[in-house]
Design an enzyme around this catalytic site. Structure first.
Site: not given
Ligand code: F6R
Length: 257
Positions: A85, A151, A153, A158
Protein backbone atom coordinates in the site's frame (compact mmCIF):
# COMPACT_ATOMS: atom_id res chain seq x y z
CA UNK A 1 2.30 -24.89 16.81
CA UNK A 2 5.84 -23.90 17.66
CA UNK A 3 8.25 -25.39 15.13
CA UNK A 4 11.50 -26.35 16.79
CA UNK A 5 14.63 -24.66 15.62
CA UNK A 6 13.04 -21.23 15.58
CA UNK A 7 14.76 -18.81 17.92
CA UNK A 8 12.88 -18.04 21.11
CA UNK A 9 9.90 -20.31 20.44
CA UNK A 10 7.77 -20.66 23.56
CA UNK A 11 5.67 -23.50 25.00
CA UNK A 12 2.22 -24.69 24.11
CA UNK A 13 -0.32 -22.29 22.65
CA UNK A 14 -3.94 -22.70 21.69
CA UNK A 15 -4.06 -23.71 18.02
CA UNK A 16 -5.64 -21.23 15.66
CA UNK A 17 -9.17 -21.79 14.42
CA UNK A 18 -7.97 -22.74 10.97
CA UNK A 19 -5.95 -25.98 11.03
CA UNK A 20 -4.00 -24.68 8.04
CA UNK A 21 -2.69 -21.63 9.88
CA UNK A 22 0.70 -22.10 11.49
CA UNK A 23 1.26 -20.04 14.62
CA UNK A 24 4.70 -19.18 15.96
CA UNK A 25 4.78 -17.30 19.26
CA UNK A 26 8.14 -15.91 20.31
CA UNK A 27 9.63 -13.28 22.56
CA UNK A 28 9.54 -9.75 21.18
CA UNK A 29 13.29 -9.84 20.65
CA UNK A 30 12.98 -12.96 18.49
CA UNK A 31 10.14 -11.88 16.16
CA UNK A 32 12.37 -10.54 13.40
CA UNK A 33 14.67 -13.54 13.36
CA UNK A 34 11.82 -16.07 13.54
CA UNK A 35 9.98 -14.42 10.65
CA UNK A 36 13.21 -14.03 8.68
CA UNK A 37 13.91 -17.77 8.97
CA UNK A 38 10.57 -18.43 7.25
CA UNK A 39 11.09 -15.78 4.56
CA UNK A 40 14.66 -16.92 3.95
CA UNK A 41 13.52 -20.48 3.26
CA UNK A 42 11.19 -19.17 0.57
CA UNK A 43 13.88 -16.90 -0.87
CA UNK A 44 16.41 -19.74 -0.97
CA UNK A 45 13.87 -21.94 -2.76
CA UNK A 46 13.14 -19.22 -5.32
CA UNK A 47 15.82 -16.48 -5.36
CA UNK A 48 14.13 -14.72 -8.30
CA UNK A 49 10.69 -14.90 -6.68
CA UNK A 50 8.23 -12.16 -5.83
CA UNK A 51 8.21 -11.01 -2.22
CA UNK A 52 5.22 -8.98 -1.09
CA UNK A 53 6.23 -6.51 1.58
CA UNK A 54 4.38 -4.64 4.31
CA UNK A 55 5.62 -1.42 5.83
CA UNK A 56 5.10 -0.17 9.38
CA UNK A 57 6.77 -1.03 12.66
CA UNK A 58 5.92 -4.74 12.91
CA UNK A 59 8.22 -6.10 10.17
CA UNK A 60 11.16 -3.72 10.76
CA UNK A 61 13.15 -6.27 12.76
CA UNK A 62 12.34 -8.89 10.11
CA UNK A 63 13.89 -6.76 7.36
CA UNK A 64 16.95 -6.10 9.51
CA UNK A 65 17.31 -9.85 10.14
CA UNK A 66 16.96 -10.60 6.42
CA UNK A 67 19.67 -8.05 5.64
CA UNK A 68 21.88 -9.86 8.14
CA UNK A 69 21.18 -13.15 6.39
CA UNK A 70 22.12 -11.52 3.08
CA UNK A 71 25.44 -10.54 4.62
CA UNK A 72 25.84 -14.22 5.54
CA UNK A 73 25.23 -15.33 1.95
CA UNK A 74 21.45 -15.43 1.37
CA UNK A 75 20.90 -14.27 -2.22
CA UNK A 76 18.16 -11.66 -2.11
CA UNK A 77 19.26 -9.46 -5.02
CA UNK A 78 17.23 -11.37 -7.60
CA UNK A 79 13.89 -10.84 -5.85
CA UNK A 80 11.11 -8.58 -7.03
CA UNK A 81 9.44 -6.57 -4.27
CA UNK A 82 5.74 -5.73 -4.34
CA UNK A 83 4.46 -3.39 -1.65
CA UNK A 84 1.01 -3.60 -0.10
CA UNK A 85 0.00 0.00 0.00
CA UNK A 86 0.86 3.68 -0.18
CA UNK A 87 -0.59 6.92 1.09
CA UNK A 88 -2.24 9.13 -1.49
CA UNK A 89 -0.83 12.58 -1.99
CA UNK A 90 2.70 12.05 -0.69
CA UNK A 91 5.61 12.41 -3.10
CA UNK A 92 7.57 9.18 -3.53
CA UNK A 93 10.66 10.81 -2.03
CA UNK A 94 8.74 12.04 1.02
CA UNK A 95 10.39 10.18 3.92
CA UNK A 96 6.93 9.33 5.27
CA UNK A 97 5.88 7.62 2.04
CA UNK A 98 5.87 3.86 1.88
CA UNK A 99 7.98 4.09 -1.27
CA UNK A 100 10.69 5.67 0.89
CA UNK A 101 10.21 3.01 3.57
CA UNK A 102 10.48 0.18 1.04
CA UNK A 103 13.62 1.73 -0.48
CA UNK A 104 15.36 2.43 2.81
CA UNK A 105 14.40 -0.58 4.91
CA UNK A 106 13.93 -3.31 2.31
CA UNK A 107 15.18 -2.77 -1.25
CA UNK A 108 18.51 -1.17 -0.43
CA UNK A 109 19.51 -3.56 2.38
CA UNK A 110 18.45 -6.54 0.26
CA UNK A 111 20.15 -5.23 -2.88
CA UNK A 112 16.98 -5.23 -4.98
CA UNK A 113 17.16 -2.64 -7.79
CA UNK A 114 14.49 0.04 -8.25
CA UNK A 115 13.44 -1.58 -11.53
CA UNK A 116 12.18 -4.59 -9.56
CA UNK A 117 10.69 -2.65 -6.65
CA UNK A 118 6.98 -1.90 -7.00
CA UNK A 119 4.89 0.32 -4.76
CA UNK A 120 1.32 1.27 -5.59
CA UNK A 121 0.87 4.94 -6.42
CA UNK A 122 -1.82 7.45 -7.19
CA UNK A 123 -5.44 7.74 -6.26
CA UNK A 124 -7.51 6.46 -9.16
CA UNK A 125 -9.17 3.14 -9.88
CA UNK A 126 -7.19 2.98 -13.14
CA UNK A 127 -3.91 3.22 -11.21
CA UNK A 128 -5.10 0.40 -8.97
CA UNK A 129 -5.90 -1.75 -12.00
CA UNK A 130 -2.45 -0.94 -13.40
CA UNK A 131 -0.85 -2.26 -10.18
CA UNK A 132 -2.87 -5.47 -10.51
CA UNK A 133 -1.48 -5.88 -14.03
CA UNK A 134 2.04 -5.37 -12.70
CA UNK A 135 1.55 -8.14 -10.15
CA UNK A 136 0.14 -10.44 -12.82
CA UNK A 137 3.02 -9.66 -15.18
CA UNK A 138 5.43 -10.71 -12.42
CA UNK A 139 3.62 -14.03 -12.14
CA UNK A 140 1.91 -13.26 -8.84
CA UNK A 141 3.27 -12.95 -5.32
CA UNK A 142 5.12 -15.96 -3.92
CA UNK A 143 5.08 -14.83 -0.31
CA UNK A 144 3.26 -11.82 1.08
CA UNK A 145 4.33 -10.29 4.39
CA UNK A 146 1.48 -8.52 6.17
CA UNK A 147 0.95 -6.73 9.46
CA UNK A 148 -2.37 -6.21 11.20
CA UNK A 149 -3.96 -2.96 12.29
CA UNK A 150 -5.48 -2.53 15.74
CA UNK A 151 -8.81 -2.56 13.92
CA UNK A 152 -7.95 -5.83 12.16
CA UNK A 153 -7.03 -4.29 8.81
CA UNK A 154 -4.55 -5.91 6.42
CA UNK A 155 -2.93 -3.62 3.92
CA UNK A 156 -5.18 -0.59 4.12
CA UNK A 157 -8.27 -2.77 3.79
CA UNK A 158 -10.27 -1.30 6.61
CA UNK A 159 -13.16 -3.12 8.32
CA UNK A 160 -15.99 -3.62 5.84
CA UNK A 161 -13.69 -4.16 2.85
CA UNK A 162 -14.94 -6.81 0.44
CA UNK A 163 -13.06 -10.09 0.50
CA UNK A 164 -12.82 -10.02 -3.31
CA UNK A 165 -11.50 -6.45 -3.43
CA UNK A 166 -8.53 -5.67 -5.66
CA UNK A 167 -5.94 -2.87 -5.62
CA UNK A 168 -7.91 0.36 -5.33
CA UNK A 169 -8.04 3.78 -3.74
CA UNK A 170 -9.46 3.72 -0.23
CA UNK A 171 -10.28 6.05 2.62
CA UNK A 172 -8.40 5.42 5.84
CA UNK A 173 -10.33 4.67 9.00
CA UNK A 174 -10.00 7.48 11.58
CA UNK A 175 -8.45 4.92 13.97
CA UNK A 176 -5.74 4.14 11.39
CA UNK A 177 -4.90 7.83 11.05
CA UNK A 178 -4.61 8.00 14.85
CA UNK A 179 -2.43 4.87 14.95
CA UNK A 180 -0.09 6.25 12.27
CA UNK A 181 0.01 9.82 13.62
CA UNK A 182 3.43 9.28 15.29
CA UNK A 183 4.94 9.23 11.79
CA UNK A 184 3.27 12.59 11.05
CA UNK A 185 4.34 14.70 14.00
CA UNK A 186 1.69 13.18 16.26
CA UNK A 187 -1.18 14.83 14.38
CA UNK A 188 -3.84 12.42 13.00
CA UNK A 189 -5.12 15.19 10.73
CA UNK A 190 -1.69 15.29 9.06
CA UNK A 191 -1.96 11.60 8.11
CA UNK A 192 -3.28 11.37 4.54
CA UNK A 193 -6.97 10.55 4.52
CA UNK A 194 -6.68 8.33 1.46
CA UNK A 195 -4.41 5.56 0.24
CA UNK A 196 -3.93 2.98 -2.49
CA UNK A 197 -3.95 -0.59 -1.26
CA UNK A 198 -3.78 -4.10 -2.58
CA UNK A 199 -7.24 -5.57 -2.09
CA UNK A 200 -8.07 -8.48 0.15
CA UNK A 201 -8.55 -10.58 -2.98
CA UNK A 202 -5.11 -9.51 -4.17
CA UNK A 203 -3.52 -10.52 -0.85
CA UNK A 204 -5.34 -13.86 -0.87
CA UNK A 205 -3.85 -14.61 -4.30
CA UNK A 206 -0.36 -14.73 -2.78
CA UNK A 207 0.89 -18.31 -2.65
CA UNK A 208 1.96 -17.89 0.98
CA UNK A 209 1.28 -15.24 3.61
CA UNK A 210 3.31 -14.42 6.70
CA UNK A 211 1.57 -12.21 9.26
CA UNK A 212 3.92 -10.47 11.68
CA UNK A 213 2.37 -9.11 14.86
CA UNK A 214 3.97 -7.39 17.81
CA UNK A 215 2.71 -5.64 20.91
CA UNK A 216 -0.15 -5.69 23.36
CA UNK A 217 -2.09 -3.13 21.32
CA UNK A 218 -2.59 -5.83 18.68
CA UNK A 219 -3.77 -8.58 21.04
CA UNK A 220 -7.47 -8.01 20.52
CA UNK A 221 -7.20 -7.80 16.73
CA UNK A 222 -4.99 -10.90 16.55
CA UNK A 223 -7.33 -12.93 18.76
CA UNK A 224 -10.29 -11.91 16.59
CA UNK A 225 -8.36 -12.82 13.43
CA UNK A 226 -7.21 -16.23 14.72
CA UNK A 227 -10.20 -17.35 16.78
CA UNK A 228 -13.18 -15.31 15.65
CA UNK A 229 -15.57 -15.77 12.75
CA UNK A 230 -14.40 -14.94 9.25
CA UNK A 231 -16.00 -11.56 8.76
CA UNK A 232 -15.34 -8.32 6.86
CA UNK A 233 -15.57 -6.60 10.26
CA UNK A 234 -12.12 -8.12 10.95
CA UNK A 235 -10.37 -8.12 7.57
CA UNK A 236 -7.45 -10.26 8.83
CA UNK A 237 -9.89 -13.04 9.74
CA UNK A 238 -10.06 -13.88 6.05
CA UNK A 239 -6.56 -15.34 6.36
CA UNK A 240 -8.21 -18.35 8.02
CA UNK A 241 -9.44 -19.22 4.54
CA UNK A 242 -5.96 -19.10 2.94
CA UNK A 243 -4.17 -22.38 2.51
CA UNK A 244 -0.67 -21.24 3.48
CA UNK A 245 -0.49 -18.74 6.32
CA UNK A 246 2.11 -18.45 9.05
CA UNK A 247 1.54 -16.05 11.92
CA UNK A 248 4.62 -14.89 13.82
CA UNK A 249 3.50 -13.11 16.97
CA UNK A 250 5.25 -11.95 20.08
CA UNK A 251 3.97 -13.00 23.48
CA UNK A 252 2.49 -9.53 24.05
CA UNK A 253 0.32 -9.73 20.94
CA UNK A 254 -0.60 -13.36 21.54
CA UNK A 255 -2.81 -13.65 24.56
CA UNK A 256 -2.68 -17.36 25.42
CA UNK A 257 -5.99 -18.37 26.91
C1 F6R B 1 1.53 -1.41 6.04
C2 F6R B 1 0.19 -1.99 6.13
C3 F6R B 1 -0.58 -1.96 7.40
C4 F6R B 1 0.27 -2.28 8.63
C5 F6R B 1 -0.56 -2.23 9.89
C6 F6R B 1 0.28 -2.45 11.12
O1 F6R B 1 2.07 -1.58 4.75
O2 F6R B 1 -0.31 -2.46 5.16
O3 F6R B 1 -1.65 -2.85 7.32
O4 F6R B 1 0.84 -3.55 8.47
O5 F6R B 1 -1.20 -1.00 9.99
O6 F6R B 1 1.19 -1.40 11.24
P1 F6R B 1 2.34 -1.43 12.34
O7 F6R B 1 3.19 -2.61 12.05
O8 F6R B 1 3.09 -0.14 12.14
O9 F6R B 1 1.65 -1.53 13.65
Amino acid sequence: MTPSGLPGAVGVVRPPRSPRTRLVVVSTAAVGQAAAVIIAAAVAARPTGVLGVATGSSPMSLYAALAGMRADGLATEGLSLVALDEYAGLAGDDPRSYRSYVGTHIAEPLGVPAARTFVPAGSTAAQGAEYERTIRRLGGVDLQIVGIGRNGHIGFNEPGSAFDSRTRPVELDPSTRIANAPYFGGDPAAVPARAMTQGIGTILDARAVVLVVQGRAKAEALAAALYGPITPDVPASVLQAHRNVTVVADTDAFEAR
